[in-house]
Design a protein around this motif. Structure first.
Motif, short mmCIF file in Angstrom:
data_model
loop_
_atom_site.label_atom_id
_atom_site.label_comp_id
_atom_site.label_asym_id
_atom_site.label_seq_id
_atom_site.Cartn_x
_atom_site.Cartn_y
_atom_site.Cartn_z
N TRP A 7 0.84 -1.22 0.00
CA TRP A 7 0.00 0.00 0.00
C TRP A 7 0.87 1.26 0.00
CZ3 TRP A 7 -3.70 1.62 4.55
CH2 TRP A 7 -4.52 2.68 4.10
N MET A 8 1.94 1.25 0.80
CA MET A 8 2.79 2.44 0.87
C MET A 8 3.47 2.73 -0.47
SD MET A 8 2.22 3.51 3.86
CE MET A 8 0.64 2.67 3.92
N GLY A 9 3.61 1.68 -1.29
CA GLY A 9 4.17 1.90 -2.62
C GLY A 9 3.31 2.82 -3.48
N GLN A 48 -1.93 10.82 4.48
CA GLN A 48 -1.25 10.73 5.77
C GLN A 48 -1.84 9.66 6.67
OE1 GLN A 48 -0.53 14.35 7.86
NE2 GLN A 48 -0.02 15.54 6.05
N GLN A 49 -3.15 9.47 6.60
CA GLN A 49 -3.80 8.52 7.51
C GLN A 49 -3.32 7.10 7.25
OE1 GLN A 49 -5.64 9.70 10.01
NE2 GLN A 49 -5.54 7.61 10.79
N GLY A 50 -3.04 6.77 6.00
CA GLY A 50 -2.53 5.44 5.69
C GLY A 50 -1.17 5.20 6.33
N TRP A 51 -0.26 6.19 6.23
CA TRP A 51 1.04 6.06 6.86
C TRP A 51 0.92 5.96 8.38
CZ3 TRP A 51 5.57 5.41 4.25
CH2 TRP A 51 5.57 5.70 2.89
N LEU A 52 0.06 6.77 8.95
CA LEU A 52 -0.10 6.74 10.41
C LEU A 52 -0.68 5.40 10.87
CD1 LEU A 52 -1.45 10.37 10.97
CD2 LEU A 52 0.86 9.51 11.42
N PHE A 75 8.35 6.51 9.69
CA PHE A 75 8.22 7.97 9.84
C PHE A 75 9.17 8.70 8.89
CE2 PHE A 75 5.90 8.27 14.02
CZ PHE A 75 5.03 9.27 13.60
N GLU A 76 10.39 8.19 8.74
CA GLU A 76 11.34 8.83 7.83
C GLU A 76 10.83 8.81 6.39
OE1 GLU A 76 14.91 6.70 8.54
OE2 GLU A 76 15.32 7.67 10.50
N ARG A 77 10.24 7.70 5.99
CA ARG A 77 9.64 7.65 4.64
C ARG A 77 8.39 8.52 4.55
NH1 ARG A 77 8.72 1.46 4.60
NH2 ARG A 77 7.53 1.91 2.71
N PHE A 78 7.65 8.58 5.66
CA PHE A 78 6.41 9.37 5.70
C PHE A 78 6.68 10.85 5.44
CE2 PHE A 78 3.31 11.37 8.93
CZ PHE A 78 2.39 11.67 7.93
N GLN A 116 9.15 12.13 3.95
CA GLN A 116 9.62 12.34 2.58
C GLN A 116 8.46 12.32 1.59
OE1 GLN A 116 12.74 13.13 1.84
NE2 GLN A 116 13.29 12.95 4.02
N CYS A 117 7.47 11.46 1.88
CA CYS A 117 6.29 11.39 1.00
C CYS A 117 5.37 12.58 1.20
CB CYS A 117 5.54 10.09 1.29
SG CYS A 117 4.05 9.85 0.26
N HIS A 118 5.22 13.01 2.46
CA HIS A 118 4.35 14.16 2.78
C HIS A 118 5.18 15.20 3.53
CE1 HIS A 118 0.61 12.21 1.58
NE2 HIS A 118 1.08 11.11 2.13
N PRO A 119 5.98 16.00 2.82
CA PRO A 119 6.85 16.99 3.50
C PRO A 119 6.06 18.21 3.96
CG PRO A 119 7.13 17.14 1.13
CD PRO A 119 6.17 16.01 1.36
N LYS A 120 5.21 17.98 4.94
CA LYS A 120 4.40 19.06 5.49
C LYS A 120 4.73 19.25 6.96
CE LYS A 120 0.55 18.46 2.28
NZ LYS A 120 -0.89 18.20 2.12
N VAL A 121 4.37 20.41 7.48
CA VAL A 121 4.70 20.75 8.87
C VAL A 121 4.10 19.74 9.84
CG1 VAL A 121 4.31 22.47 10.68
CG2 VAL A 121 5.03 23.20 8.39
N GLY A 122 2.83 19.37 9.62
CA GLY A 122 2.16 18.45 10.53
C GLY A 122 2.87 17.10 10.61
N ALA A 123 3.39 16.62 9.46
CA ALA A 123 4.08 15.33 9.45
C ALA A 123 5.37 15.39 10.27
CB ALA A 123 4.39 14.93 8.01
N TRP A 124 6.15 16.47 10.10
CA TRP A 124 7.39 16.60 10.86
C TRP A 124 7.11 16.73 12.36
CZ3 TRP A 124 12.16 15.74 9.05
CH2 TRP A 124 12.36 15.79 7.66
N ILE A 125 6.08 17.46 12.72
CA ILE A 125 5.75 17.61 14.15
C ILE A 125 5.36 16.26 14.75
CG2 ILE A 125 4.09 18.64 15.75
CD1 ILE A 125 4.07 21.12 13.96
N ARG A 126 4.61 15.44 14.00
CA ARG A 126 4.25 14.11 14.49
C ARG A 126 5.50 13.25 14.70
NH1 ARG A 126 -0.99 12.18 14.12
NH2 ARG A 126 -2.51 13.58 13.18
#
Length: 532
Positions: free
Chosen positions: A185-187, A192-196, A215-218, A220-230
């Motif tokens: 699926w991650m391919g 974001q919800q799928g990665w989480l 998380f490191e791949r997440f 990179q896939c979604h380079p948004k502020v919310g992802a980095w904070i998580r």
């Protein structure tokens, strides 16, 4: 042929006599008091439902013979097949057909119906869900896997199919299989919800290192502020403070110019605050305030003020409050740059703070907003910005050259052919006198008389020369004054008084005679009072 008068009413026609019959008048309600028994709408509906006749249902049939059962099945299948021929695209009919076959425990026929339905519309994910649920309910696990596998292959963007497939494998205890499905699926780079969900799955089995890798791949896939904070909060929760700080620093490097950067800086500063690193938090707040546009830094200012009130000293608190007020003034001047009162307030705030470079910057930004029309009423407030700027450079900054440049630029900017300001000319001349540059002061006042003569300028220039004892210059100035304004009785009287004070009676008498000879004087009574 008979006329319409004799028309037969039985034939459907109205006679004139029938048409003339008037309807009875509605009778008046004599008693308008409420009835003793009130009937509600609820009561009416309840009575209507109670008096409704029971629905006619076909009698229940008990099948006791295999032959009867075969006949029943044949009849039902014929009904379903006829219905499918009529409404082939109605998926609910296919689902009912397949579920009926399932109820008859004929699973091969049920699968055949499901497959025929998928040939009609394989993009309908509801079909796949119902099909797989039937297989799981009846414990045909391999069949269910086959259905899920085909579903996620054909419809990889439908998240519900992946969730159901993974849930089934996890319920069966097949953790490795569920992880493999997550990787497939991650391919497809889901939201974001799928990665989480994948991260939560690994954390349920205490696979912290695997979750960190996801998380490191997440991010990179979604380079948004919310992802980095998580990601940073995940490291903080696991006690990895150094890793969490590294995550925040990497996020700041990549997203410092992002629209949501304010949220990132606030989270980073709060993280350092929780780690008791107040100096680091203060540096983050200041860095954020310097790099985020003023229009998006409201939350940063509010948090910074609260932080300084809690951890800062008196000077730090004052700086934070000044910063917050600075933000408010920036908003005001951004919305209306021609509102000079806002600029005055902003400049006063900066002068209180005492940063020379910032004060000069605000002054330069303020005077850059030249009034749009060359009318004096628009310039009256604006010109005080230049006056305050010059006074600041002279009195506070003690920079004579910059003061001289400010006066010079201001005098060059004013359209003297349409209007002028005597105050600016006089302030510039008085500044040169304070600098002991008498020649420069005379040059400024001479230019003022030549380009924009005014009563105030003549009076002040004459007063200066009189204090210096230059009588000849005073006489020349009075002559120019009277050439410019021959009807000005004040000028004539003052000129005559000057000559009388010098005991030049003949000169004074001649001046009075010239004044009286003028055709149109503005205040002749003033001259006569002086002559008495």
């Amino acid at each position: 042929m008979s006329s319409s008068k004799d028309a037969d009413p039985t034939l459907g026609y109205l006679t004139r006599k029938d048409a003339e019959v008037k309807l009875p008048r509605p009778t008046r309600v004599k008693n308008k008091t409420p009835a003793p028994i009130q009937i509600t709408a609820e009561q009416i509906l309840r009575e209507a439902r109670e008096r409704q006749e029971a629905e006619i249902r076909p009698p229940k049939q008990k099948i006791t013979d295999p032959t009867e059962l075969a006949d029943y099945r044949l009849r039902k299948r014929k009904e379903f097949e006829d219905l499918i021929r009529r409404v082939r695209w109605n998926i609910s009919v296919w689902i009912k057909y397949a579920q009926w076959e399932e109820s008859q425990k004929d699973f091969n026929r049920a699968r055949s119906v499901w497959e025929r339905a998928l040939e009609v519309d394989y993009r309908n994910h509801t079909l796949w869900l119902k099909y797989a649920e039937v297989e799981m309910k009846n414990k045909f696990i391999n069949h269910a896997r086959n259905v899920w596998d085909r579903a996620v292959t054909l419809l990889p963007r439908v998240d519900q199919l992946w969730y159901k497939y993974i849930h089934m494998e996890e319920m069966l205890g097949n953790v490795a299989g569920a992880r493999q499905i997550f990787e497939r699926w991650m391919g497809w780079m889901p939201d974001q919800q799928g990665w989480l969900s994948y991260i939560k799955f690994e954390l349920r089995y205490n696979e912290v290192e695997r979750a960190r890798g996801i998380f490191e791949r997440f991010v990179q896939c979604h380079p948004k502020v919310g992802a980095w904070i998580r990601f940073a909060k995940f490291e903080m929760k696991n006690g990895e403070i150094t890793r969490a700080r590294k995550v925040y620093e990497t996020a700041v490097e990549k997203l410092a110019d992002d629209e949501e950067a304010e949220q990132l800086f606030v989270a980073f500063a709060e993280f350092e605050e929780r780690c008791k690193e107040t100096e680091r938090a203060r540096c983050i707040y200041k860095f954020a305030l310097d790099h985020i546009p003023k229009g998006r830094a409201e939350d940063i200012y509010r948090k910074f003020v609260a932080f300084e009130k809690q951890y800062g000293d008196k000077e730090g608190i004052e700086d934070a409050i000044v910063g917050k007020r600075r933000f408010q003034y920036e908003e005001e001047v951004r919305k209306n740059p021609l509102n000079y009162d806002s600029w005055f307030d902003y400049i006063r705030l900066e002068e209180t703070a005492g940063n020379k470079e910032r004060i000069r910057e605000v002054y330069e930004r303020a005077i850059a907003n030249v009034p749009p029309a060359e009318e004096k009423r628009y310039w009256q407030r604006y010109i005080y910005l230049w006056i305050n700027y010059a006074l600041y450079e002279e009195l506070d900054a003690a920079d004579a050259e910059r003061t001289r440049d400010v006066y010079k630029e201001c005098l060059n900017l004013i359209p003297h052919s349409k209007f002028s300001f005597a105050k600016i000319w006089l302030l510039a001349a008085q500044f040169e006198i304070r600098q002991l540059n008498l020649k420069g002061a005379r040059q400024i006042l001479g230019n003022a008389i030549g380009r924009a003569p005014k009563d105030k300028i003549f009076k002040k220039y004459i007063e200066i020369e009189l204090q210096l004892g230059n009588i000849d210059r005073c006489r020349k100035l009075y002559e120019k004054y009277l050439v410019w304004s021959p009807e000005n009785c004040y000028a004539w009287s003052k000129y005559a008084e000057l000559e009388r004070s010098l005991c030049e009676t003949d000169r004074a008498r001649s001046i009075f005679e010239l004044a009286i000879a003028q055709p149109a004087l503005d205040m002749p009574e003033l001259l006569w009072k002086v002559l008495q």
